[in-house]
Design an enzyme around this catalytic site. Sequence first.
Site, short mmCIF file in Angstrom:
data_model
loop_
_atom_site.label_atom_id
_atom_site.label_comp_id
_atom_site.label_asym_id
_atom_site.label_seq_id
_atom_site.Cartn_x
_atom_site.Cartn_y
_atom_site.Cartn_z
N ALA A 140 0.86 -1.19 0.00
CA ALA A 140 0.00 0.00 0.00
C ALA A 140 0.89 1.23 0.00
O ALA A 140 2.10 1.13 0.23
CB ALA A 140 -0.87 0.02 1.26
N THR A 187 -5.27 -0.11 9.72
CA THR A 187 -4.58 0.90 10.52
C THR A 187 -5.52 1.59 11.52
O THR A 187 -6.74 1.69 11.27
CB THR A 187 -3.98 1.99 9.58
OG1 THR A 187 -3.64 3.14 10.35
CG2 THR A 187 -4.95 2.45 8.51
N TYR A 199 -5.82 8.43 3.26
CA TYR A 199 -5.14 7.17 3.58
C TYR A 199 -6.03 6.30 4.46
O TYR A 199 -6.28 5.13 4.16
CB TYR A 199 -3.81 7.48 4.29
CG TYR A 199 -3.19 6.27 4.97
CD1 TYR A 199 -2.80 5.16 4.22
CD2 TYR A 199 -3.03 6.22 6.36
CE1 TYR A 199 -2.24 4.04 4.84
CE2 TYR A 199 -2.49 5.11 6.98
CZ TYR A 199 -2.09 4.02 6.22
OH TYR A 199 -1.56 2.91 6.83
N LYS A 214 -8.09 2.60 3.56
CA LYS A 214 -8.00 1.34 4.32
C LYS A 214 -9.39 0.89 4.81
O LYS A 214 -9.70 -0.29 4.80
CB LYS A 214 -7.05 1.53 5.51
CG LYS A 214 -5.60 1.72 5.11
CD LYS A 214 -5.01 0.41 4.64
CE LYS A 214 -3.55 0.53 4.27
NZ LYS A 214 -2.92 -0.75 3.99
N ASN A 273 1.44 1.94 16.00
CA ASN A 273 2.72 2.31 15.39
C ASN A 273 3.69 1.14 15.41
O ASN A 273 4.20 0.79 16.47
CB ASN A 273 3.33 3.50 16.13
CG ASN A 273 2.53 4.75 15.88
OD1 ASN A 273 1.34 4.81 16.22
ND2 ASN A 273 3.13 5.73 15.29
N1 LIG Z 1 4.38 1.32 9.49
C1 LIG Z 1 3.34 1.45 10.32
O1 LIG Z 1 3.49 1.83 11.49
C2 LIG Z 1 1.94 1.09 9.83
C3 LIG Z 1 0.86 1.40 10.67
C4 LIG Z 1 -0.43 1.06 10.25
C5 LIG Z 1 -0.61 0.37 9.05
N2 LIG Z 1 0.46 0.11 8.25
C6 LIG Z 1 0.22 -0.61 6.99
O2 LIG Z 1 1.12 -1.71 6.91
C7 LIG Z 1 1.49 -1.96 5.56
C8 LIG Z 1 3.00 -2.00 5.45
O3 LIG Z 1 3.55 -0.78 5.90
P1 LIG Z 1 5.13 -0.51 5.81
O4 LIG Z 1 5.45 0.51 6.82
O5 LIG Z 1 5.85 -1.80 5.79
O6 LIG Z 1 5.19 0.18 4.35
P2 LIG Z 1 6.30 0.03 3.22
O7 LIG Z 1 6.12 1.18 2.28
O8 LIG Z 1 7.65 -0.17 3.81
O9 LIG Z 1 5.87 -1.33 2.47
C9 LIG Z 1 4.87 -1.39 1.50
C10 LIG Z 1 5.40 -2.25 0.34
O10 LIG Z 1 4.37 -2.40 -0.64
C11 LIG Z 1 4.96 -2.26 -1.94
N3 LIG Z 1 3.90 -1.82 -2.85
C12 LIG Z 1 3.16 -0.67 -2.77
N4 LIG Z 1 2.28 -0.62 -3.79
C13 LIG Z 1 2.44 -1.75 -4.53
C14 LIG Z 1 1.82 -2.27 -5.70
N5 LIG Z 1 0.87 -1.58 -6.35
N6 LIG Z 1 2.24 -3.46 -6.17
C15 LIG Z 1 3.21 -4.17 -5.53
N7 LIG Z 1 3.84 -3.72 -4.42
C16 LIG Z 1 3.46 -2.53 -3.92
C17 LIG Z 1 6.10 -1.25 -1.76
O11 LIG Z 1 7.09 -1.34 -2.75
C18 LIG Z 1 6.61 -1.64 -0.37
O12 LIG Z 1 7.64 -2.61 -0.47
C19 LIG Z 1 0.83 -0.86 4.73
O13 LIG Z 1 -0.34 -1.40 4.16
C20 LIG Z 1 0.50 0.22 5.75
O14 LIG Z 1 -0.63 0.95 5.37
C21 LIG Z 1 1.73 0.45 8.61
#
Ligand SMILES: NC(=O)c1ccc[n+]([C@@H]2O[C@H](COP(=O)([O-])OP(=O)(O)OC[C@H]3O[C@@H](n4cnc5c(N)ncnc54)[C@H](O)[C@@H]3O)[C@@H](O)[C@H]2O)c1
Length: 323
Positions: free
Chosen positions: A75, A117, A141, A145, A170
């Site tokens: 995402a 999220t 965003y 979701k 987080n």
């Molecule tokens: N980091 C946090 O604290 C947090 C909190 C709540 C929710 N989230 C959710 O967790 C998930 C992962 O977050 P993260 O921090 O690891 O993000 P991140 O950006 O590190 O990882 C997302 C990955 O998805 C890939 N990606 C995006 N769009 C794509 C597509 N169309 N096709 C193929 N690959 C694609 C990106 O290249 C990336 O490797 C996300 O869905 C995010 O919304 C994260």
Amino acid sequence: MHIFVTGGAGYIGSICSEELLNVGHAVTIFDNLTEGHRKAVDSRATFVNGDLAKRKDIMTAVAKAKPAAIMHFAANALVGESMTNPSKYFRNNVAAGINLLDAAVEAGVTKFIFSSTCATYGTPEKVPIDERLPQRPINPYGLSKLMFEQILNWYDKIHGLVHVNLRYFNAAGASEKFGEDHRVETHLIPNIIKVALGQRETAEIYGDKYPTPDGTCIRDYVHILDLAAAHMLALGAEKSDSYNLGCGEGFSVRQVIEVVQKVSGVPIPVKVQPPRAGDPPRLVSSSHKIISQLGWKPKFPRLLPIIESAWAWHQKYPNGYGD
Ligand SMILES: NC(=O)c1ccc[n+]([C@@H]2O[C@H](COP(=O)([O-])OP(=O)(O)OC[C@H]3O[C@@H](n4cnc5c(N)ncnc54)[C@H](O)[C@@H]3O)[C@@H](O)[C@H]2O)c1
């Protein structure tokens, strides 16, 4: 089990894949590397460089893998960017995600774990936030979701796609091999660590007049390995449901800065900036539901081990994945 992981080259997906592989699951990672890193892909996984927006890519990859379950991490996840470019968020997080759902149905996959999220709750009426509170996102965003959660609900009713929405608070910390290296880093802990490493001059505090004990915002941090453990438990869920995923304790921005200072031994200069629009003062999860229903038991429910693991990883890899 064979698990199909979208976004497995990103921060959370890479470490969840590593943990799945550690306990003997087979993993196929599907990622377009727009945000993720090739070096974050565990060498034991099968890697497919593909884009969810390309329907043929994802249909072919899922059909070939024939996984028992899908974990959907891919995402775009920058709240601020979603306020200036909502189209990107609805296209990637909703429309492209529908290609994945269709691929799952066509391949006969019946289990789906979705990275949702706490941003789906918006500014909560009360804290701690439990799953019964209304979901009223305040940015594209969070809405993207929530829309995907709602779409999943219909794919369950119509196609029997059992899904678990994990609403992360987080995510923080690192494993020994993989850590947090977002191309645009908006997360507090890695940004403070960059100050400790001499890569940034100051840690930014966005607003210090909030109605909290030290005036800075309070957030709930969950260790990435505990988050991965929750995904394994979710694989065993027999019916669709949603769970908050946080530790149930909040820490202020100033408290986080103090712990990074303590762990690194480096003084962290701070700069107070104006508050950001739509930043709720306190976001803390109630984790009762996931504890009582899925048996989740966080091993690192304190800030110190979370920051110690992040600091260890960033010291080992000061330039992250270096790409
Ligand atoms: N980091 C946090 O604290 C947090 C909190 C709540 C929710 N989230 C959710 O967790 C998930 C992962 O977050 P993260 O921090 O690891 O993000 P991140 O950006 O590190 O990882 C997302 C990955 O998805 C890939 N990606 C995006 N769009 C794509 C597509 N169309 N096709 C193929 N690959 C694609 C990106 O290249 C990336 O490797 C996300 O869905 C995010 O919304 C994260």
